[in-house]
Design an enzyme around this catalytic site. Structure first.
Site, PDB file in Angstrom:
ATOM      1  NE  ARG A 106      -3.887   0.459   1.951  1.00  0.00           N
ATOM      2  CZ  ARG A 106      -5.117   0.495   2.496  1.00  0.00           C
ATOM      3  NH1 ARG A 106      -5.350   1.264   3.550  1.00  0.00           N
ATOM      4  NH2 ARG A 106      -6.100  -0.221   2.004  1.00  0.00           N
ATOM      5  CG  HIS A 133      -8.466  -0.089  -2.755  1.00  0.00           C
ATOM      6  ND1 HIS A 133      -7.659  -1.173  -2.412  1.00  0.00           N
ATOM      7  CD2 HIS A 133      -9.110   0.274  -1.605  1.00  0.00           C
ATOM      8  CE1 HIS A 133      -7.828  -1.442  -1.131  1.00  0.00           C
ATOM      9  NE2 HIS A 133      -8.690  -0.584  -0.619  1.00  0.00           N
ATOM     10  CD  GLN A 136     -12.975  -1.913  -0.804  1.00  0.00           C
ATOM     11  OE1 GLN A 136     -12.219  -1.814   0.143  1.00  0.00           O
ATOM     12  NE2 GLN A 136     -14.198  -2.398  -0.677  1.00  0.00           N
ATOM     13  CG  ASP A 227     -13.604   6.039  -0.727  1.00  0.00           C
ATOM     14  OD1 ASP A 227     -13.528   5.938   0.525  1.00  0.00           O
ATOM     15  OD2 ASP A 227     -12.590   6.022  -1.453  1.00  0.00           O
ATOM     16  CB  CYS A 267     -14.249   1.016   0.148  1.00  0.00           C
ATOM     17  SG  CYS A 267     -13.750   2.735   0.289  1.00  0.00           S
ATOM     18  NE  ARG A 295     -10.672  -5.454   0.493  1.00  0.00           N
ATOM     19  CZ  ARG A 295      -9.838  -4.482   0.914  1.00  0.00           C
ATOM     20  NH1 ARG A 295     -10.320  -3.429   1.533  1.00  0.00           N
ATOM     21  NH2 ARG A 295      -8.538  -4.538   0.673  1.00  0.00           N
TER      22      ARG A 295
HETATM   23  N1   CP Z   1     -11.289  -0.345   2.548  1.00  0.00           N
HETATM   24  C1   CP Z   1     -10.017  -0.404   2.967  1.00  0.00           C
HETATM   25  O1   CP Z   1      -9.074  -0.603   2.176  1.00  0.00           O
HETATM   26  O2   CP Z   1      -9.871  -0.240   4.300  1.00  0.00           O
HETATM   27  P1   CP Z   1      -8.505  -0.080   5.098  1.00  0.00           P
HETATM   28  O3   CP Z   1      -7.937   1.267   4.720  1.00  0.00           O
HETATM   29  O4   CP Z   1      -8.901  -0.163   6.529  1.00  0.00           O
HETATM   30  O5   CP Z   1      -7.574  -1.175   4.663  1.00  0.00           O
HETATM   31  N1  NVA Z   2     -10.015   6.476  -1.192  1.00  0.00           N
HETATM   32  C1  NVA Z   2      -9.641   6.052   0.123  1.00  0.00           C
HETATM   33  C2  NVA Z   2      -9.847   4.602   0.292  1.00  0.00           C
HETATM   34  C3  NVA Z   2      -9.526   4.064   1.639  1.00  0.00           C
HETATM   35  C4  NVA Z   2      -9.730   2.591   1.731  1.00  0.00           C
HETATM   36  C5  NVA Z   2      -8.184   6.413   0.372  1.00  0.00           C
HETATM   37  O1  NVA Z   2      -7.363   6.217  -0.539  1.00  0.00           O
HETATM   38  O2  NVA Z   2      -7.866   6.902   1.449  1.00  0.00           O
END
Ligand code: CP
Ligand code: NVA
Length: 308
Positions: A106, A133, A136, A227, A267, A295
């Site tokens: 990430r 993502h 997701q 989101d 999400c 997930r």
């Molecule tokens: N939806 C999602 O990716 O959540 P986290 O940021 O908690 O991993």
């Molecule tokens: N769009 C959000 C998603 C978090 C799971 C972010 O990138 O912070």
């Protein structure tokens, strides 16, 4: 018994790294894992987790997925490893891929993820970047399939920021031929290169609509998705975005214009009374916690294909 197939692409950096058949296969495996119809034990496999941003769901669902597969995870906290001190990605990738069997990363830039993939001898999974993502999106479409059984005639409307989550929904929508409507304020549209890619893939180009009108985008929709307005890394834009995104909250009024059996997805994490009202978040239409659970099953399925 359903057996995981080896994916053609070594890495899962983008929603477009699977073919349509592979995507549907992962969803089928995920369903089998969820129903406990499938048990796969991969002896001694190790997943390395490199998270440059916070995570609850992605981190824990990967950890539990590996545990259920008989493997283990190593959580590489960038602040206590040399990653945070700026060791080049090409060195980190070459070292970690000698210890681990797969890495889930990430980070901010998609190009950094691609740099890991270039230097790693083992598969790399996108656990979220600023651009996409894809893990997701696997869980999202699994949740949609659970509800509607197939994707025929499903209309998915995403209301909010044209961010990583929206980008992945667009790419998967193109792959699956699902009608995707994105409603965002002017200037906050999804990535234009990914929109172009999606239009190239869609057989019916009318199935992707990018608009600044949430009220028309929700008409008759089967799935309403939102989101956060400010993603991780955009904290300094929060105040400005909250003004610009006025009118883009999924609330009772917007939901009333969607199909009467429409479901609500998010999400997570969510900011209640910003992108979604508490009433809608907690309503009987919400499938948000099924989506979060999925997930785990979707990533277990993905890992079982990647690690076999
Ligand atoms: N939806 C999602 O990716 O959540 P986290 O940021 O908690 O991993
Ligand atoms: N769009 C959000 C998603 C978090 C799971 C972010 O990138 O912070």
């Amino acid at each position: 018994m359903l057996n995981p197939i080896k994916l053609a692409s070594k890495n899962f950096l983008s929603s477009l790294d699977t073919s349509l058949e592979e995507f549907l296969h992962i969803l089928e495996l995920a369903k089998n894992f969820k129903n406990k119809d499938l048990s796969i034990k991969l002896q001694e496999k190790v997943l390395g987790l490199i998270f440059d941003k916070s995570s609850t769901r992605t981190r824990v669902s990967f950890q539990v997925a590996m545990s259920r597969l008989g493997g283990t995870t190593v959580d590489l906290n960038p602040t206590t490893s040399q990653i945070g001190r700026g060791e080049p990605i090409r060195d980190t990738a070459r070292v970690l891929s000698r210890y681990c069997d797969v890495l889930a990363i990430r980070t901010f830039k998609q190009t950094d993820l691609e740099e890991y993939a270039k230097w790693s001898s083992k598969p790399i999974i996108n656990a979220l970047t600023d651009l996409e993502h894809p893990c997701q999106a696997l869980a999202d479409f699994m949740t949609i399939k659970e509800e509607f059984l197939d994707f025929n005639d499903v209309v998915l409307t995403f209301i909010g920021d044209g961010n990583n989550v929206a980008n992945s929904l667009i790419l998967c929508g193109a792959l699956l031929g699902v009608e995707v409507r994105i409603a965002c304020p002017k200037g906050y549209e999804p990535n234009s290169l990914l929109i172009d890619k999606a239009y190239e893939i869609y057989e019916n180009k009318n199935l992707l609509k990018i608009t600044n009108e949430p009220n028309t985008a929700v008409l008759g929709a089967n799935v309403l998705y939102t989101d956060v307005w400010s993603s991780m890394g955009e904290e300094n834009q929060k105040d400005e975005k909250e003004k610009v995104f006025n009118g883009f909250t999924i609330d009772r009024d917007l939901v009333s214009k969607a199909d009467k059996d429409a479901i609500i997805l998010h999400c997570l994490p969510a900011y209640r009374s910003k992108e979604i009202t508490d009433e809608i978040f907690e309503s009987h239409k919400s499938r948000i916690f099924d989506q979060a659970e999925n997930r785990l099953h979707a990533q277990q399925a993905l890992l079982s294909c990647i690690l076999q």
